[in-house]
Design an enzyme around this catalytic site. Structure first.
Site, PDB file in Angstrom:
ATOM      1  N   ALA A  64      25.680  56.772  -7.866  1.00 23.66           N
ATOM      2  CA  ALA A  64      26.052  56.098  -6.619  1.00 23.66           C
ATOM      3  C   ALA A  64      25.804  57.096  -5.485  1.00 23.66           C
ATOM      4  CB  ALA A  64      27.520  55.698  -6.684  1.00 23.66           C
ATOM      5  N   GLY A 109      26.516  56.579 -11.742  1.00 24.75           N
ATOM      6  CA  GLY A 109      25.997  55.207 -11.747  1.00 24.75           C
ATOM      7  C   GLY A 109      24.619  55.110 -12.399  1.00 24.75           C
ATOM      8  N   GLU A 112      25.311  54.803 -15.962  1.00 21.68           N
ATOM      9  CA  GLU A 112      25.873  53.461 -16.171  1.00 21.68           C
ATOM     10  C   GLU A 112      24.780  52.392 -16.146  1.00 21.68           C
ATOM     11  OE1 GLU A 112      28.794  54.436 -13.039  1.00 21.68           O
ATOM     12  OE2 GLU A 112      30.272  53.557 -14.384  1.00 21.68           O
ATOM     13  N   GLU A 132      31.805  61.860 -12.367  1.00 24.46           N
ATOM     14  CA  GLU A 132      32.650  61.326 -11.287  1.00 24.46           C
ATOM     15  C   GLU A 132      33.952  62.089 -11.089  1.00 24.46           C
ATOM     16  OE1 GLU A 132      31.004  59.484 -13.454  1.00 24.46           O
ATOM     17  OE2 GLU A 132      30.097  57.757 -12.452  1.00 24.46           O
TER      18      GLU A 132
END
Ligand code: CAA
Length: 257
Positions: A64, A109, A112, A132
């Site tokens: 992200a 992300g 992910e 994270e």
């Protein structure tokens, strides 16, 4: 501004995240465009399989967008998290197999998104991690849910609580990567896998994906019921007659025009 490129050849659609200056980190605009592109590619009759990769030779997706998140409040983060989750669900529930060609960092992300793909072919310089917690965050695009299912609870907890980054070999050892290859072979190997899948019955493939995905969410009895329903459903389609007859006639089946 466009953040994604798409190539289509021989029923294989390649979706390339093209933001190399930020190591393909996904800000809200990238996600919005990605959602639209994936939806279109999945419904495109000229797509039988999908390959997702990152632009440049350094990163698949570095996660992200940290700079964007620094400016977000909790409500904005909820929307951002939900958009990222929507994208991963759309990829995971694609009836057409999705391969992640992981060409470098797949962090946060990015890891992910790679996990939402059905398979992961990785280059020798690939690395994975859910860092994270180092940012005071947790994986918000499905990482706490998918990672334990792919690598087991112990490995997932270790990765998520330490935030450590693992190399391609370790990712293969714990079952995150399906195959490791050199960087210059990555797209060749990913296309080879896609082409192998394309020789098989498209309805049988999408039914198999549906059963596997459903089975991961429920107990085995319910999963088996879905499986047997899908199995019998395939007998309504011409595709299985072609497959069974081709075997008996000792020829290759022809499932696609
Ligand atoms: N967001 C925004 N920008 C990023 C980024 C990210 N996730 N990752 C890298 N970039 C940017 C850098 O800021 C840098 O830009 P500038 O030149 O403008 O400073 C550029 O990409 C190149 O990065 P580096 O100079 O840092 O490259 P490096 O080779 O030295 O390091 C790296 C590479 C180890 C991947 C490092 O960039 C890094 O640690 N990135 C962050 C990885 C991360 O923590 N990802 C998780 C994000 S949180 C998340 O994803 C939450 C979620 O689950 C939804």
């Amino acid at each position: 501004m466009s953040y994604l490129k798409i190539n289509n050849n021989n029923l294989i659609s390649e979706v390339i995240i093209d933001r190399p200056q930020a190591l393909n980190a996904m800000n809200p605009d990238v996600i919005a465009e990605f959602l639209e592109v994936i939806e279109n590619v999945i419904s495109d009759a000229n797509t039988g399989t999908i390959i997702i990769t990152g632009s440049g030779d350094k990163a698949f997706i570095a996660g992200a967008d940290i700079k964007a998140m620094q400016k977000m409040n909790s409500d904005e983060a909820l929307n951002y998290g939900r958009a990222g989750q929507r994208l991963t669900v759309m990829i995971e529930s694609s009836p057409k197999p999705v391969i992640a060609a992981v060409n470098g960092f797949a962090l946060g992300g990015g890891c992910e998104l790679a996990m939402a793909c059905h398979m992961r072919i990785v280059s020798e310089n690939a690395s994975f991690g859910q860092p994270e917690v180092k940012l005071g965050l947790l994986p918000g695009w499905g990482g706490t849910q998918r990672l334990p299912k792919i690598v087991g609870v112990g490995n997932a907890i270790e990765l998520i609580t330490t935030g450590k980054i693992i190399n391609a070999e370790e990712s293969y050892r714990i079952g995150l990567a399906n195959k490791i290859c050199s960087s210059d072979q990555l797209m060749f190997e990913s296309r080879k896998l896609a082409s192998t899948i394309l020789k098989n019955g498209p309805k049988a493939i999408s039914s198999s994906l549906r059963c596997i995905n459903a089975g991961l969410m429920m107990d085995i009895e319910k999963g088996m019921e879905i499986e047997v329903e899908e199995f019998s459903e395939l007998f309504r389609h011409e595709e299985r007659m072609e497959g069974l007859t081709a075997f008996i006639e000792k020829r290759d089946p022809k499932f696609r025009q």
